[in-house]
Write a protein that holds these residues in place. Structure first.
Motif, PDB file in Angstrom:
ATOM      1  N   ASP A 275       0.807  -4.389  16.371  1.00  0.00           N
ATOM      2  CA  ASP A 275      -0.490  -4.642  15.758  1.00  0.00           C
ATOM      3  C   ASP A 275      -0.266  -5.406  14.452  1.00  0.00           C
ATOM      4  O   ASP A 275       0.562  -5.033  13.631  1.00  0.00           O
ATOM      5  CB  ASP A 275      -1.200  -3.310  15.488  1.00  0.00           C
ATOM      6  N   LEU A 276      -1.053  -6.463  14.307  1.00  0.00           N
ATOM      7  CA  LEU A 276      -0.867  -7.370  13.169  1.00  0.00           C
ATOM      8  C   LEU A 276      -1.107  -6.654  11.835  1.00  0.00           C
ATOM      9  O   LEU A 276      -0.332  -6.787  10.887  1.00  0.00           O
ATOM     10  CB  LEU A 276      -1.831  -8.551  13.332  1.00  0.00           C
ATOM     11  N   MET A 277      -2.181  -5.883  11.781  1.00  0.00           N
ATOM     12  CA  MET A 277      -2.510  -5.200  10.530  1.00  0.00           C
ATOM     13  C   MET A 277      -1.434  -4.175  10.184  1.00  0.00           C
ATOM     14  O   MET A 277      -1.067  -4.002   9.032  1.00  0.00           O
ATOM     15  CB  MET A 277      -3.872  -4.490  10.635  1.00  0.00           C
ATOM     16  N   GLU A 278      -0.926  -3.519  11.220  1.00  0.00           N
ATOM     17  CA  GLU A 278       0.081  -2.489  10.974  1.00  0.00           C
ATOM     18  C   GLU A 278       1.385  -3.125  10.478  1.00  0.00           C
ATOM     19  O   GLU A 278       2.042  -2.602   9.580  1.00  0.00           O
ATOM     20  CB  GLU A 278       0.316  -1.674  12.234  1.00  0.00           C
ATOM     21  N   LEU A 279       1.720  -4.251  11.073  1.00  0.00           N
ATOM     22  CA  LEU A 279       2.914  -4.979  10.635  1.00  0.00           C
ATOM     23  C   LEU A 279       2.783  -5.334   9.162  1.00  0.00           C
ATOM     24  O   LEU A 279       3.679  -5.087   8.355  1.00  0.00           O
ATOM     25  CB  LEU A 279       3.093  -6.258  11.472  1.00  0.00           C
TER      26      LEU A 279
ATOM     27  N   ALA B 109       3.967  -4.924  -5.576  1.00  0.00           N
ATOM     28  CA  ALA B 109       4.972  -4.571  -4.559  1.00  0.00           C
ATOM     29  C   ALA B 109       5.212  -3.067  -4.555  1.00  0.00           C
ATOM     30  O   ALA B 109       5.534  -2.492  -3.526  1.00  0.00           O
ATOM     31  CB  ALA B 109       6.268  -5.315  -4.832  1.00  0.00           C
ATOM     32  N   TYR B 110       5.051  -2.428  -5.734  1.00  0.00           N
ATOM     33  CA  TYR B 110       5.326  -0.990  -5.820  1.00  0.00           C
ATOM     34  C   TYR B 110       4.100  -0.158  -5.491  1.00  0.00           C
ATOM     35  O   TYR B 110       4.186   1.055  -5.379  1.00  0.00           O
ATOM     36  CB  TYR B 110       5.836  -0.645  -7.221  1.00  0.00           C
ATOM     37  N   MET B 111       2.935  -0.799  -5.372  1.00  0.00           N
ATOM     38  CA  MET B 111       1.703  -0.069  -5.059  1.00  0.00           C
ATOM     39  C   MET B 111       1.739   0.464  -3.637  1.00  0.00           C
ATOM     40  O   MET B 111       1.237   1.532  -3.349  1.00  0.00           O
ATOM     41  CB  MET B 111       0.487  -0.992  -5.187  1.00  0.00           C
ATOM     42  N   ARG B 112       2.292  -0.309  -2.738  1.00  0.00           N
ATOM     43  CA  ARG B 112       2.225   0.108  -1.340  1.00  0.00           C
ATOM     44  C   ARG B 112       3.540   0.722  -0.889  1.00  0.00           C
ATOM     45  O   ARG B 112       4.597   0.440  -1.426  1.00  0.00           O
ATOM     46  CB  ARG B 112       1.837  -1.063  -0.443  1.00  0.00           C
ATOM     47  N   ASP B 113       3.418   1.575   0.101  1.00  0.00           N
ATOM     48  CA  ASP B 113       4.576   2.284   0.603  1.00  0.00           C
ATOM     49  C   ASP B 113       5.120   1.504   1.796  1.00  0.00           C
ATOM     50  O   ASP B 113       5.085   1.965   2.918  1.00  0.00           O
ATOM     51  CB  ASP B 113       4.142   3.698   1.009  1.00  0.00           C
ATOM     52  N   ALA B 114       5.612   0.287   1.537  1.00  0.00           N
ATOM     53  CA  ALA B 114       6.034  -0.589   2.624  1.00  0.00           C
ATOM     54  C   ALA B 114       7.464  -0.288   3.039  1.00  0.00           C
ATOM     55  O   ALA B 114       8.257   0.213   2.243  1.00  0.00           O
ATOM     56  CB  ALA B 114       5.913  -2.039   2.177  1.00  0.00           C
ATOM     57  N   GLN B 115       7.790  -0.597   4.287  1.00  0.00           N
ATOM     58  CA  GLN B 115       9.162  -0.387   4.762  1.00  0.00           C
ATOM     59  C   GLN B 115      10.051  -1.583   4.467  1.00  0.00           C
ATOM     60  O   GLN B 115      11.270  -1.475   4.435  1.00  0.00           O
ATOM     61  CB  GLN B 115       9.166  -0.136   6.271  1.00  0.00           C
TER      62      GLN B 115
END
Ligand SMILES: Nc1ncnc2c1ncn2[C@@H]1O[C@H](COP(=O)(O)OP(=O)(O)O)[C@@H](O)[C@H]1O
Ligand SMILES: [Mg+2]
Length: 375
Positions: free
Chosen positions: A198-202, A285-291
């Motif tokens: 899913d594009l949004m999930e990516l 960049a630190y706001m989101r809990d990205a992988q």
């Protein structure tokens, strides 16, 4: 303008362009006036023609004098309405020119979308991203921005991209975030094509700060919160992100703190320097809990000490996560696990700092150049 003495050049250019506009506008006005005159003439002819007709009928005794008075009054009213309608038509045709632009714009369909059935996004990512012979060309360009690119971005790895301006570093990042799809080859995530997710999930799982990040003319807090806009009321999170990106010291100097309006577009707005803006943007960049966190030359405007500190923190804070950093400073680049050297859209070499120095190729050459300058 003053230093380069550009006023004469720009004024001439303005004159030239506005003369062209004037000629086009005049042609339009003439044709509009022509049609207007014709329609008005038709209207007037109809009006008086009808008058003549009823007067003749009254004279011939076909209608009474009372009918004549009544009809004459009605005509006068109808004429006003008719003129109104004709005027509407002429303004409609004018507006239609712009309407077409609007409809053309609405008709544009996004080229990149999610598949109908999506694959569950891995959390955590186990294997990582694999580029398989990836090639990409921008639609308006003949040149391959990337070609025959194969490498693996392992899960948890810190990868640095190095290469001259135009080498394709930003393009590679855009492909990772699926802002574009490869024209050749494919990109796999944990064994499956990126296009199956899913594009949004990516995109939720990837945090990117591009080199041309947006300077929102909003408050300092919102400028950080855009990293995860659903969390915009989470003040502690915003402040932690600001501390991590060194934006907290910038914001501490602002009269309005986190509520301070940034940019000069609005009254009371404060303009930041390039480096200060970058620290704020980095906070996103630190706001989101990205992988996967990607920083595309986000520190170019920072002084050497600030950049060093930013990346020291970045390394610690992204422990266990995958990250891609693009920088021209080798003091930063050497902190990465591996370094990928791009040249003209193709992979020249990849390896750790020491491996590449040992190899004595392009990386070693560029590193030596910079090191020598600083010694
Ligand atoms: N939107 C675009 N349209 C057309 N060509 C582009 C676009 N963006 C970049 N390019 C071209 O693609 C190549 C790679 O650009 P880019 O990935 O931005 O390089 P880098 O980030 O390494 O400086 C360059 O030749 C550039 O001119
Ligand atoms: Mg770039």
């Amino acid at each position: 303008m003053k230093i380069f003495g550009l006023s004469g050049f720009l004024i001439d250019r303005f004159k030239e362009l506005s003369w062209g506009y004037y000629l086009k506008n005049r042609a339009l006005a003439i044709s509009r006036a022509g049609w207007g005159t014709l329609l008005t003439a038709l209207g007037t002819a109809g009006y008086y023609g009808a008058y003549v007709w009823i007067v003749l009928r009254a004279v011939n005794g076909q209608i009474t004098l009372g009918d004549l008075t009544f009809l004459a009054g009605s005509f006068r009213q109808v004429r006003g309405s008719l003129e109104g309608i004709l005027l509407q038509f002429s303004s409609l045709t004018q507006e239609a020119i712009y309407l077409q632009d609007l409809f053309d714009y609405f008709a544009i369909k996004p080229l990149i979308h999610s598949p109908k059935t999506v694959r569950a996004f891995p959390n955590p990512i186990r294997e990582g991203f694999v580029f398989e012979n990836v090639g990409f060309k921008y639609t308006n360009s003949e040149r391959w921005a990337l070609r025959n690119l194969s490498f693996t971005l392992q899960a948890g790895e810190k990868l640095a991209l190095v290469g001259e301006n135009g080498a394709g570093k930003t393009t590679l990042v855009k492909l990772l975030a699926r802002l574009y799809d490869p024209a050749e080859g494919r990109i796999l995530l944990d064994g499956y094509d990126l296009r199956e997710y899913d594009l949004m999930e990516l995109r939720r799982n990837i945090g990117v700060i591009f080199q041309d990040y947006t300077r929102f003319k909003m408050s300092a807090g919102v400028n950080i919160a855009v990293g995860d806009i659903d969390e915009r009321t989470n003040q502690p999170r915003i402040e932690t992100s600001a501390q991590r990106s060194l934006a907290d010291t910038v914001i501490a100097k602002l009269a309005g703190g986190y509520d301070q309006q940034l940019g000069r577009s609005f009254g009371k707005g404060v303009e930041l320097s390039g480096g200060e803006w970058q620290k704020v943007a980095l906070g996103r960049a630190y706001m989101r809990d990205a992988q996967l966190i990607i920083l595309d030359e986000p520190t170019a405007a920072l002084d050497a000490r600030a950049e060093y500190e930013v990346f020291q923190r970045f390394g610690k804070l992204t422990e266990g996560k995958s990250s891609v950093i693009i920088s021209h400073r080798f003091s930063t680049v050497r902190m990465a696990d591996r370094i990928l050297v791009l040249e003209n859209g193709t992979l020249l070499e990849i390896g750790s700092h020491y491996e590449l120095l040992e190899k004595d190729g392009r990386y070693a050459e560029l590193f030596g150049l910079q090191a020598r300058v600083y010694q």
